[in-house]
Design a protein around this motif. Structure first.
Motif: not given
Length: 139
Positions: A28-30, A91-98, A118-128
């Motif tokens: 996901x992305x916030x 996000x649709x990462x299922x299409x690219x499972x990497x 203006x963008x104040x904050x972006x967070x990228x969510x996932x698993x390393x």
């Protein structure tokens, strides 16, 4: 998050590529902007509206075209100024499972400001890639 303390770019379109601290399976992305109440003008027309998220497949094919930039779209969404200032989009990462090490945020439009967005904050969510725990990267 304070009024004016943002990443601003000229006009209503722009993009940023976020380099993550590790390769991440994206989920996901916030996106965050200030609220109307926090805005000195009472409006937030500089907020992003239509946003697309891409990952780069640069160098992943290993073939003749390995130096050509190839991107894959993981999601298109609308930041709604009538909702909570912090909004998370799957996000649709299922299409690219990497896992990926870079994410591109493309802002296609804003809520009416002709001079800047203006963008104040972006967070990228996932698993390393090499860990089971969730991680986030902030700009």
């Amino acid at each position: 998050v304070f009024p004016g303390n943002c990443w601003a770019f000229k006009g209503h379109q722009g993009q940023v590529v976020i380099k993550l601290p590790a390769r991440v399976y994206l989920t996901a992305i916030t996106v965050q902007h200030i609220s109307k109440d926090a805005s000195p003008s009472g409006t937030i027309i500089s907020a992003p509206k239509d946003i697309a998220v891409f990952v780069s497949l640069l160098g992943t094919s290993g073939g003749v075209d390995a130096d050509k930039e190839e991107e894959t779209l993981l999601g298109v969404f609308t930041y709604n100024v009538e909702k909570n200032p912090t909004q998370t989009f799957p996000l649709k990462n299922m299409l690219l499972p990497r896992a990926f090490s870079r994410v591109k945020l493309l802002v296609k439009s804003n809520w009416g400001n002709p001079w800047y967005t203006c963008i104040y904050r972006v967070k990228v969510h996932g698993k390393m890639e090499n860990q089971k725990a969730s991680t986030q990267a902030k700009i």
